[in-house]
Design a protein around this motif. Sequence first.
Motif, PDB file in Angstrom:
ATOM      1  N   THR A  65      38.349  39.016  33.444  1.00 43.43           N
ATOM      2  CA  THR A  65      37.549  39.158  34.661  1.00 43.43           C
ATOM      3  C   THR A  65      38.416  38.881  35.873  1.00 43.43           C
ATOM      4  OG1 THR A  65      35.525  38.472  33.505  1.00 43.43           O
ATOM      5  CG2 THR A  65      35.496  38.377  35.906  1.00 43.43           C
ATOM      6  N   VAL A  66      38.396  39.811  36.812  1.00 49.24           N
ATOM      7  CA  VAL A  66      39.072  39.639  38.096  1.00 49.24           C
ATOM      8  C   VAL A  66      38.084  38.996  39.069  1.00 49.24           C
ATOM      9  CG1 VAL A  66      40.131  40.824  40.063  1.00 49.24           C
ATOM     10  CG2 VAL A  66      40.553  41.642  37.728  1.00 49.24           C
ATOM     11  N   GLN A  67      38.503  37.939  39.745  1.00 48.18           N
ATOM     12  CA  GLN A  67      37.656  37.318  40.757  1.00 48.18           C
ATOM     13  C   GLN A  67      38.369  37.353  42.112  1.00 48.18           C
ATOM     14  OE1 GLN A  67      34.545  33.792  41.222  1.00 48.18           O
ATOM     15  NE2 GLN A  67      36.489  33.034  40.430  1.00 48.18           N
ATOM     16  N   VAL A  68      37.720  37.955  43.105  1.00 48.84           N
ATOM     17  CA  VAL A  68      38.219  37.934  44.477  1.00 48.84           C
ATOM     18  C   VAL A  68      37.471  36.836  45.222  1.00 48.84           C
ATOM     19  CG1 VAL A  68      38.468  39.216  46.631  1.00 48.84           C
ATOM     20  CG2 VAL A  68      38.806  40.373  44.430  1.00 48.84           C
ATOM     21  N   VAL A  69      38.233  35.968  45.879  1.00 41.78           N
ATOM     22  CA  VAL A  69      37.675  34.850  46.635  1.00 41.78           C
ATOM     23  C   VAL A  69      38.023  35.038  48.103  1.00 41.78           C
ATOM     24  CG1 VAL A  69      37.573  32.333  46.865  1.00 41.78           C
ATOM     25  CG2 VAL A  69      38.088  33.359  44.630  1.00 41.78           C
ATOM     26  N   THR A  70      37.047  34.860  48.994  1.00 38.13           N
ATOM     27  CA  THR A  70      37.316  34.843  50.423  1.00 38.13           C
ATOM     28  C   THR A  70      36.698  33.592  51.025  1.00 38.13           C
ATOM     29  OG1 THR A  70      35.327  36.003  51.216  1.00 38.13           O
ATOM     30  CG2 THR A  70      37.158  37.371  50.424  1.00 38.13           C
ATOM     31  N   ASN A  71      37.078  33.305  52.265  1.00 33.65           N
ATOM     32  CA  ASN A  71      36.457  32.184  52.957  1.00 33.65           C
ATOM     33  C   ASN A  71      35.094  32.602  53.499  1.00 33.65           C
ATOM     34  OD1 ASN A  71      37.894  33.919  54.786  1.00 33.65           O
ATOM     35  ND2 ASN A  71      37.554  32.421  56.409  1.00 33.65           N
ATOM     36  N   GLY A  72      34.157  31.679  53.528  1.00 30.31           N
ATOM     37  CA  GLY A  72      32.859  31.963  54.120  1.00 30.31           C
ATOM     38  C   GLY A  72      32.914  31.804  55.627  1.00 30.31           C
ATOM     39  N   ASP A  73      31.949  32.424  56.318  1.00 31.01           N
ATOM     40  CA  ASP A  73      31.968  32.323  57.775  1.00 31.01           C
ATOM     41  C   ASP A  73      31.411  31.010  58.284  1.00 31.01           C
ATOM     42  OD1 ASP A  73      29.089  34.514  58.403  1.00 31.01           O
ATOM     43  OD2 ASP A  73      29.445  32.964  56.911  1.00 31.01           O
ATOM     44  N   SER A  74      30.844  30.185  57.420  1.00 30.63           N
ATOM     45  CA  SER A  74      30.331  28.882  57.856  1.00 30.63           C
ATOM     46  C   SER A  74      30.781  27.787  56.896  1.00 30.63           C
ATOM     47  CB  SER A  74      28.798  28.917  57.950  1.00 30.63           C
ATOM     48  OG  SER A  74      28.233  29.257  56.698  1.00 30.63           O
ATOM     49  N   GLY A  75      31.982  27.938  56.344  1.00 32.41           N
ATOM     50  CA  GLY A  75      32.506  26.958  55.403  1.00 32.41           C
ATOM     51  C   GLY A  75      32.284  27.389  53.972  1.00 32.41           C
ATOM     52  N   GLY A  76      33.103  26.844  53.068  1.00 33.89           N
ATOM     53  CA  GLY A  76      33.005  27.220  51.669  1.00 33.89           C
ATOM     54  C   GLY A  76      33.606  28.586  51.429  1.00 33.89           C
ATOM     55  N   GLY A  77      33.215  29.210  50.319  1.00 35.27           N
ATOM     56  CA  GLY A  77      33.819  30.480  49.942  1.00 35.27           C
ATOM     57  C   GLY A  77      32.792  31.520  49.549  1.00 35.27           C
ATOM     58  N   LEU A  78      33.287  32.737  49.368  1.00 30.91           N
ATOM     59  CA  LEU A  78      32.492  33.855  48.873  1.00 30.91           C
ATOM     60  C   LEU A  78      33.214  34.429  47.664  1.00 30.91           C
ATOM     61  CD1 LEU A  78      31.765  35.574  52.313  1.00 30.91           C
ATOM     62  CD2 LEU A  78      30.235  34.045  51.041  1.00 30.91           C
ATOM     63  N   TYR A  79      32.442  34.869  46.652  1.00 33.22           N
ATOM     64  CA  TYR A  79      33.027  35.233  45.366  1.00 33.22           C
ATOM     65  C   TYR A  79      32.461  36.560  44.866  1.00 33.22           C
ATOM     66  CZ  TYR A  79      33.856  30.200  45.603  1.00 33.22           C
ATOM     67  OH  TYR A  79      34.221  28.952  46.029  1.00 33.22           O
ATOM     68  N   ALA A  80      33.341  37.373  44.293  1.00 34.48           N
ATOM     69  CA  ALA A  80      32.911  38.616  43.631  1.00 34.48           C
ATOM     70  C   ALA A  80      33.815  38.854  42.432  1.00 34.48           C
ATOM     71  CB  ALA A  80      32.979  39.803  44.586  1.00 34.48           C
ATOM     72  N   CYS A  81      33.226  39.360  41.343  1.00 28.39           N
ATOM     73  CA  CYS A  81      33.974  39.535  40.096  1.00 28.39           C
ATOM     74  C   CYS A  81      33.832  40.947  39.552  1.00 28.39           C
ATOM     75  CB  CYS A  81      33.484  38.558  39.029  1.00 28.39           C
ATOM     76  SG  CYS A  81      34.044  36.861  39.269  1.00 28.39           S
ATOM     77  N   ALA A  82      34.868  41.346  38.822  1.00 28.59           N
ATOM     78  CA  ALA A  82      34.851  42.615  38.094  1.00 28.59           C
ATOM     79  C   ALA A  82      35.305  42.341  36.671  1.00 28.59           C
ATOM     80  CB  ALA A  82      35.778  43.627  38.752  1.00 28.59           C
ATOM     81  N   ASP A  83      34.512  42.745  35.707  1.00 25.25           N
ATOM     82  CA  ASP A  83      34.869  42.599  34.294  1.00 25.25           C
ATOM     83  C   ASP A  83      35.693  43.799  33.858  1.00 25.25           C
ATOM     84  OD1 ASP A  83      33.429  40.112  33.762  1.00 25.25           O
ATOM     85  OD2 ASP A  83      31.634  41.320  34.128  1.00 25.25           O
ATOM     86  N   VAL A  84      36.801  43.549  33.159  1.00 21.26           N
ATOM     87  CA  VAL A  84      37.730  44.620  32.792  1.00 21.26           C
ATOM     88  C   VAL A  84      38.126  44.497  31.325  1.00 21.26           C
ATOM     89  CG1 VAL A  84      38.648  44.695  35.148  1.00 21.26           C
ATOM     90  CG2 VAL A  84      39.810  43.306  33.427  1.00 21.26           C
ATOM     91  N   THR A  85      38.662  45.584  30.789  1.00 15.74           N
ATOM     92  CA  THR A  85      39.252  45.595  29.452  1.00 15.74           C
ATOM     93  C   THR A  85      40.608  46.282  29.539  1.00 15.74           C
ATOM     94  OG1 THR A  85      37.099  45.710  28.336  1.00 15.74           O
ATOM     95  CG2 THR A  85      39.029  46.392  27.067  1.00 15.74           C
ATOM     96  N   PHE A  86      41.637  45.640  29.016  1.00 19.71           N
ATOM     97  CA  PHE A  86      42.962  46.251  28.963  1.00 19.71           C
ATOM     98  C   PHE A  86      43.074  47.041  27.658  1.00 19.71           C
ATOM     99  CE2 PHE A  86      43.397  42.621  31.769  1.00 19.71           C
ATOM    100  CZ  PHE A  86      44.086  43.175  32.842  1.00 19.71           C
ATOM    101  N   THR A  87      43.474  48.302  27.789  1.00 18.10           N
ATOM    102  CA  THR A  87      43.477  49.165  26.620  1.00 18.10           C
ATOM    103  C   THR A  87      44.663  50.119  26.647  1.00 18.10           C
ATOM    104  OG1 THR A  87      42.217  50.851  25.413  1.00 18.10           O
ATOM    105  CG2 THR A  87      41.919  50.769  27.796  1.00 18.10           C
ATOM    106  N   SER A  88      45.108  50.519  25.452  1.00 19.94           N
ATOM    107  CA  SER A  88      46.196  51.493  25.324  1.00 19.94           C
ATOM    108  C   SER A  88      45.663  52.908  25.224  1.00 19.94           C
ATOM    109  CB  SER A  88      47.037  51.167  24.082  1.00 19.94           C
ATOM    110  OG  SER A  88      46.230  51.223  22.911  1.00 19.94           O
ATOM    111  N   THR A  89      44.347  53.089  25.328  1.00 20.62           N
ATOM    112  CA  THR A  89      43.741  54.410  25.122  1.00 20.62           C
ATOM    113  C   THR A  89      42.974  54.865  26.361  1.00 20.62           C
ATOM    114  OG1 THR A  89      41.803  53.387  24.084  1.00 20.62           O
ATOM    115  CG2 THR A  89      43.594  54.120  22.631  1.00 20.62           C
ATOM    116  N   ILE A  90      43.605  54.796  27.521  1.00 21.74           N
ATOM    117  CA  ILE A  90      42.996  55.306  28.740  1.00 21.74           C
ATOM    118  C   ILE A  90      42.836  56.829  28.626  1.00 21.74           C
ATOM    119  CG2 ILE A  90      43.403  55.717  31.204  1.00 21.74           C
ATOM    120  CD1 ILE A  90      42.491  52.936  30.692  1.00 21.74           C
ATOM    121  N   THR A  91      41.671  57.344  29.011  1.00 22.16           N
ATOM    122  CA  THR A  91      41.410  58.782  28.953  1.00 22.16           C
ATOM    123  C   THR A  91      41.017  59.296  30.329  1.00 22.16           C
ATOM    124  OG1 THR A  91      39.036  58.636  28.518  1.00 22.16           O
ATOM    125  CG2 THR A  91      40.523  58.403  26.617  1.00 22.16           C
ATOM    126  N   SER A  92      40.857  60.605  30.427  1.00 21.03           N
ATOM    127  CA  SER A  92      40.470  61.222  31.695  1.00 21.03           C
ATOM    128  C   SER A  92      39.052  60.841  32.110  1.00 21.03           C
ATOM    129  CB  SER A  92      40.576  62.742  31.595  1.00 21.03           C
ATOM    130  OG  SER A  92      39.745  63.228  30.556  1.00 21.03           O
TER     131      SER A  92
END
Length: 231
Positions: free
Chosen positions: A120-147
Amino acid sequence: MKLSLFSIAAIVPFVAAHFKLEYPTSRGFDEDKMPEFPCGGLPQSSNRTRLSLSADTVPIALILGHSRTAVEVLLGLGNNPGDNYNITLAHTFGVTGLGAFCLPSVSLKGVPLTDGLNATVQVVTNGDSGGGLYACADVTFTSTITSDDVSPTVCKNNTGVTATPFSGAAAARNANESTNDGQAQSGSGSSGSSSTSGTAATATSTGAAVPLETAAWGMIGAALVGGLAAL
């Protein structure tokens, strides 16, 4: 199937005050939950982006809703990393400008990848009023990428969007503890120490530190690559 991530995003203003993770495909977007660690309070997705095992980079595409943003990219290995995002793909840096922002070649060198590995990739940014903001993308690494696998065909920055490297403690500090210019948020620690309590929880920022590259950054992009490579 190929998708142009920014064919619409480049011309339609992003009116929400936070940010969206466009690629890899995010778990979703809930502006109210974005301050919740990890992953903006969203559950693991069954819609995993398939990434080539042979590639040594991955593009990270965002839509930014703040005029100034501190950004960090983390990775957690396994089917469901929980709060264990202990690989730093991009140390905290600053972005100025609204709209499309893309890192086309975030390095995966040094990450122990195997065929079929979920992560899972997680992008973290700062919040506009303190703390942070978070978003994630679930991924799979594979040797069989197709079109049929979705990948961005356009990876660019919106007009006026530029990135600035942070150095020293500012780069080591987690984005959720950072201000726009790399200083520590009020009440936060001076470095990116690990914590998982509260909405301003800090994801561990250790692991493979890598340089960043973006398209058409000019001199500012060159400075960012050089600054982060020196970390």
